[in-house]
Design an enzyme around this catalytic site. Sequence first.
Site, PDB file in Angstrom:
ATOM      1  N   ASP A 221      -1.241  71.950  31.215  1.00 28.60           N
ATOM      2  CA  ASP A 221      -0.860  72.878  30.481  1.00 28.60           C
ATOM      3  C   ASP A 221      -1.414  72.643  28.909  1.00 28.60           C
ATOM      4  OD1 ASP A 221       0.380  70.558  30.083  1.00 28.60           O
ATOM      5  OD2 ASP A 221       2.363  71.544  30.349  1.00 28.60           O
TER       6      ASP A 221
ATOM      7  N   ASN B  50      14.844  69.179  31.567  1.00 26.38           N
ATOM      8  CA  ASN B  50      15.717  70.406  32.310  1.00 26.38           C
ATOM      9  C   ASN B  50      14.794  70.335  33.520  1.00 26.38           C
ATOM     10  OD1 ASN B  50      12.999  71.331  31.432  1.00 26.38           O
ATOM     11  ND2 ASN B  50      13.945  72.912  30.331  1.00 26.38           N
TER      12      ASN B  50
ATOM     13  N   HIS C  18      11.712  70.471  34.029  1.00 25.30           N
ATOM     14  CA  HIS C  18      10.370  71.550  34.144  1.00 25.30           C
ATOM     15  C   HIS C  18       9.192  70.677  34.545  1.00 25.30           C
ATOM     16  CE1 HIS C  18       9.514  70.701  29.603  1.00 25.30           C
ATOM     17  NE2 HIS C  18       8.677  69.913  30.179  1.00 25.30           N
TER      18      HIS C  18
ATOM     19  N   GLU D 138       9.296  76.336  33.149  1.00 26.78           N
ATOM     20  CA  GLU D 138      10.568  76.338  32.734  1.00 26.78           C
ATOM     21  C   GLU D 138      11.628  76.698  33.628  1.00 26.78           C
ATOM     22  OE1 GLU D 138      11.254  74.222  30.281  1.00 26.78           O
ATOM     23  OE2 GLU D 138      10.256  74.844  28.311  1.00 26.78           O
TER      24      GLU D 138
HETATM   25  C1  GLP Z   1       6.074  68.209  28.432  1.00 20.88           C
HETATM   26  C2  GLP Z   1       4.863  68.320  29.329  1.00 20.88           C
HETATM   27  C3  GLP Z   1       5.196  68.020  30.842  1.00 20.88           C
HETATM   28  C4  GLP Z   1       5.934  66.687  30.601  1.00 20.88           C
HETATM   29  C5  GLP Z   1       7.065  66.715  29.813  1.00 20.88           C
HETATM   30  C6  GLP Z   1       7.783  65.557  29.663  1.00 20.88           C
HETATM   31  O1  GLP Z   1       6.882  69.094  28.343  1.00 20.88           O
HETATM   32  N1  GLP Z   1       4.183  70.001  29.354  1.00 20.88           N
HETATM   33  O2  GLP Z   1       3.820  68.036  31.771  1.00 20.88           O
HETATM   34  O3  GLP Z   1       6.149  66.165  32.045  1.00 20.88           O
HETATM   35  O4  GLP Z   1       6.690  67.103  28.573  1.00 20.88           O
HETATM   36  O5  GLP Z   1       7.359  64.828  29.034  1.00 20.88           O
HETATM   37  P1  GLP Z   1       7.872  63.121  28.586  1.00 20.88           P
HETATM   38  O6  GLP Z   1       7.081  62.418  29.599  1.00 20.88           O
HETATM   39  O7  GLP Z   1       7.489  62.978  27.232  1.00 20.88           O
HETATM   40  O8  GLP Z   1       9.237  62.921  28.889  1.00 20.88           O
END
Ligand code: GLP
Length: 247
Positions: free
Chosen positions: A67, A136, A138, A143
């Site tokens: 993404d 959440n 995702h 989402e």
């Molecule tokens: C972002 C990314 C995800 C990732 C998520 C969790 O939203 N788009 O790919 O898994 O954050 O992030 P973190 O690892 O910092 O908790």
Amino acid sequence: MKIITTKNYEQMSRQVANILSAQVILHPKSVLGLATGSTPVGVYKQLIHWYNKGDIDFSNVTTINLDEYCNLSPTHPQSYRYFMNDNFFNHINIDKSKTFVPNGMADDFVREAQNYDALIQQNGGIDMQLLGMGHNGHIGFNEPNEAFENTTHVVNLAPTTIQANQRFFENIDDVPKQAITMGIKAIMQAKKIILAVSGEEKADILYQSLYGPITPCIPASILQLHAGLTVVADEAAMRVINRRNSL
Ligand code: GLP
């Protein structure tokens, strides 16, 4: 589904890096699906370390990221292209022209999304997809929603996601409100998936994702249907699962 529990974040990073490096050593032309966020940072550090020791060669690897924020240029320090260069690609011998991140500056996001799906197909799909998970549930930026979105698409980020990502920006108004993300289909078509999860604040959503109903309200729950899923989670993230399983 295979679950590997590790003592802490460092061990989680090391185990995930072990699995990714085995993939690259056995299949030097692998197509790796890569992720951003805090979770994989330790994985990339470990892989760089082994690369520097001469243990892994990335010269034939292709990477396809999940993404990107909309309207952040690749040179913006919070863009995911910048993150990947800075945390990983600049430190290994990968051919940058074979590293793909959706274009957050595209004039036409519908076309960009179609091109990204076509690119995944042209490369023969993803051999191993690394995933983190949002608070959440995702995955990528898929989402919680009324339905699973199959293809690459633009998404309005959930308020909780904007809040969670605020820590990387000066203030909440600077956090992009939209992103372009790979859809559930390309993720689920990956031959193998590694879900990396760390920290107690993800323990409940990890339990719901792996043992609750499969629902687009918790996008990661779809992973229960993937035959090649390996979850690597530290003890803190496993707390709710372990508690429930011991009842
Ligand atoms: C972002 C990314 C995800 C990732 C998520 C969790 O939203 N788009 O790919 O898994 O954050 O992030 P973190 O690892 O910092 O908790």
